[in-house]
Design a protein around this motif. Structure first.
Motif, PDB file in Angstrom:
ATOM      1  N   GLY A  14       0.764  -1.232   0.000  1.00  0.00           N
ATOM      2  CA  GLY A  14       0.000   0.000   0.000  1.00  0.00           C
ATOM      3  C   GLY A  14       0.793   1.279   0.000  1.00  0.00           C
ATOM      4  O   GLY A  14       0.219   2.341   0.040  1.00  0.00           O
ATOM      5  N   GLU A  15       2.105   1.209  -0.048  1.00  0.00           N
ATOM      6  CA  GLU A  15       2.872   2.430   0.077  1.00  0.00           C
ATOM      7  C   GLU A  15       3.218   3.082  -1.259  1.00  0.00           C
ATOM      8  O   GLU A  15       3.693   4.186  -1.300  1.00  0.00           O
ATOM      9  CB  GLU A  15       4.168   2.146   0.857  1.00  0.00           C
ATOM     10  N   THR A 120     -11.846  18.652   8.921  1.00  0.00           N
ATOM     11  CA  THR A 120     -11.515  19.974   8.389  1.00  0.00           C
ATOM     12  C   THR A 120     -10.122  20.402   8.823  1.00  0.00           C
ATOM     13  O   THR A 120      -9.342  20.942   8.026  1.00  0.00           O
ATOM     14  CB  THR A 120     -12.561  21.014   8.830  1.00  0.00           C
ATOM     15  N   ASP A 121      -9.769  20.145  10.085  1.00  0.00           N
ATOM     16  CA  ASP A 121      -8.430  20.490  10.579  1.00  0.00           C
ATOM     17  C   ASP A 121      -7.348  19.734   9.811  1.00  0.00           C
ATOM     18  O   ASP A 121      -6.320  20.308   9.441  1.00  0.00           O
ATOM     19  CB  ASP A 121      -8.312  20.187  12.074  1.00  0.00           C
ATOM     20  N   VAL A 122      -7.570  18.443   9.571  1.00  0.00           N
ATOM     21  CA  VAL A 122      -6.578  17.638   8.847  1.00  0.00           C
ATOM     22  C   VAL A 122      -6.490  18.100   7.396  1.00  0.00           C
ATOM     23  O   VAL A 122      -5.398  18.180   6.824  1.00  0.00           O
ATOM     24  CB  VAL A 122      -6.896  16.125   8.979  1.00  0.00           C
ATOM     25  N   GLU A 123      -7.627  18.424   6.785  1.00  0.00           N
ATOM     26  CA  GLU A 123      -7.603  18.949   5.412  1.00  0.00           C
ATOM     27  C   GLU A 123      -6.781  20.234   5.349  1.00  0.00           C
ATOM     28  O   GLU A 123      -5.959  20.410   4.444  1.00  0.00           O
ATOM     29  CB  GLU A 123      -9.025  19.211   4.908  1.00  0.00           C
ATOM     30  N   ARG A 124      -6.987  21.098   6.320  1.00  0.00           N
ATOM     31  CA  ARG A 124      -6.245  22.357   6.357  1.00  0.00           C
ATOM     32  C   ARG A 124      -4.741  22.077   6.520  1.00  0.00           C
ATOM     33  O   ARG A 124      -3.912  22.660   5.834  1.00  0.00           O
ATOM     34  CB  ARG A 124      -6.753  23.220   7.516  1.00  0.00           C
ATOM     35  N   GLU A 125      -4.422  21.150   7.412  1.00  0.00           N
ATOM     36  CA  GLU A 125      -3.024  20.805   7.664  1.00  0.00           C
ATOM     37  C   GLU A 125      -2.345  20.180   6.443  1.00  0.00           C
ATOM     38  O   GLU A 125      -1.174  20.444   6.167  1.00  0.00           O
ATOM     39  CB  GLU A 125      -2.972  19.834   8.841  1.00  0.00           C
ATOM     40  N   LEU A 126      -3.084  19.356   5.697  1.00  0.00           N
ATOM     41  CA  LEU A 126      -2.508  18.660   4.545  1.00  0.00           C
ATOM     42  C   LEU A 126      -2.674  19.426   3.239  1.00  0.00           C
ATOM     43  O   LEU A 126      -2.208  18.983   2.200  1.00  0.00           O
ATOM     44  CB  LEU A 126      -3.094  17.254   4.430  1.00  0.00           C
ATOM     45  N   PRO A 134      -3.012  12.308  -2.727  1.00  0.00           N
ATOM     46  CA  PRO A 134      -2.454  11.024  -3.178  1.00  0.00           C
ATOM     47  C   PRO A 134      -2.529   9.995  -2.047  1.00  0.00           C
ATOM     48  O   PRO A 134      -2.704  10.349  -0.877  1.00  0.00           O
ATOM     49  CB  PRO A 134      -1.002  11.356  -3.538  1.00  0.00           C
ATOM     50  N   ARG A 135      -2.388   8.734  -2.402  1.00  0.00           N
ATOM     51  CA  ARG A 135      -2.562   7.622  -1.461  1.00  0.00           C
ATOM     52  C   ARG A 135      -1.735   7.786  -0.181  1.00  0.00           C
ATOM     53  O   ARG A 135      -2.243   7.610   0.921  1.00  0.00           O
ATOM     54  CB  ARG A 135      -2.242   6.290  -2.130  1.00  0.00           C
ATOM     55  N   ALA A 136      -0.473   8.119  -0.304  1.00  0.00           N
ATOM     56  CA  ALA A 136       0.380   8.248   0.884  1.00  0.00           C
ATOM     57  C   ALA A 136      -0.139   9.325   1.826  1.00  0.00           C
ATOM     58  O   ALA A 136      -0.100   9.161   3.054  1.00  0.00           O
ATOM     59  CB  ALA A 136       1.822   8.550   0.481  1.00  0.00           C
ATOM     60  N   GLU A 137      -0.647  10.420   1.270  1.00  0.00           N
ATOM     61  CA  GLU A 137      -1.205  11.487   2.104  1.00  0.00           C
ATOM     62  C   GLU A 137      -2.531  11.069   2.739  1.00  0.00           C
ATOM     63  O   GLU A 137      -2.854  11.491   3.839  1.00  0.00           O
ATOM     64  CB  GLU A 137      -1.375  12.769   1.290  1.00  0.00           C
ATOM     65  N   LYS A 138      -3.310  10.248   2.032  1.00  0.00           N
ATOM     66  CA  LYS A 138      -4.542   9.718   2.624  1.00  0.00           C
ATOM     67  C   LYS A 138      -4.202   8.837   3.827  1.00  0.00           C
ATOM     68  O   LYS A 138      -4.860   8.908   4.866  1.00  0.00           O
ATOM     69  CB  LYS A 138      -5.348   8.933   1.589  1.00  0.00           C
ATOM     70  N   GLN A 139      -3.159   8.027   3.688  1.00  0.00           N
ATOM     71  CA  GLN A 139      -2.729   7.200   4.811  1.00  0.00           C
ATOM     72  C   GLN A 139      -2.266   8.080   5.963  1.00  0.00           C
ATOM     73  O   GLN A 139      -2.564   7.796   7.129  1.00  0.00           O
ATOM     74  CB  GLN A 139      -1.621   6.245   4.361  1.00  0.00           C
TER      75      GLN A 139
END
Length: 187
Positions: A14-15, A120-126, A134-139
């Motif tokens: 998965g990486e 929302t906080d995680v979306e803002r941070e990422l 991308p997949r790695a960022e979703k993980q």
């Protein structure tokens, strides 16, 4: 009857963005049966008429095994079933009354709002909507949400999966990998 089947095949890869042969072979078998699988490195899901899906999944799993899968985990759900939440217990003050029902609804709204705020906080941070990452960022997003207690809330995996544009099953697989890594002793 319509069913939804979700399955994972191992070993996980998965990486990176390259799907292993056991994933692609099983997905192709589902497509050959006229189905549209939702697939990823940690999970594949498909929904449709029970007779078609069950037969196609049988072929898909044989293909996965013949292309290197060493383990398969599967869930099958009635896609037509209406999911309902259990009624609140009658042990708390006001339960069963209109005020008790309003309190229970308010608590559910608070939890939903809390989860929405975490997402929302995680979306803002990422730097953007989770579904576009991308997949790695979703993980990474799942890891951040786990660290912040998002998955302690009831039905949060479904909400997070929707925000990520993934299946619930894939989110659970990401969580399992995160929790397994955290449990490993450090050298």
């Amino acid at each position: 009857m319509r069913v939804r089947v979700e399955f994972t095949t191992e070993p996980f890869h998965g990486e990176d963005d390259h799907l292993p042969a056991h994933v692609t072979a099983s997905a192709e078998a589902l497509r050959q049966a006229g189905l549209s699988p939702d697939l990823g490195p940690l999970g594949t899901s498909v929904e449709g008429d029970a007779d078609v899906v069950v037969d196609a999944v049988s072929v898909a799993l044989k293909e996965a095994l013949s292309h290197g899968a060493t383990r398969v985990t599967l869930t099958l759900d009635d896609a037509d079933a209406v999911v309902t939440s259990p009624a609140p217990s009658g042990t708390e003050a006001g339960a069963g009354s209109a005020a008790g029902a309003a309190d229970a609804a308010g608590a559910a709204t608070d939890l939903t709002d809390g989860l929405s705020r975490l997402i929302t906080d995680v979306e803002r941070e990422l730097g953007g909507p989770l579904a576009t990452l991308p997949r790695a960022e979703k993980q990474h997003a799942v890891r951040l949400l786990e660290e912040r207690g998002a998955f302690e809330m009831r039905r949060s995996a479904e909400t997070v999966a929707e925000a990520l544009g993934l299946t619930r099953f894939t989110v659970y697989n990401y969580l399992n990998r995160i929790r397994d890594a955290a449990a490993e002793p450090t050298a």
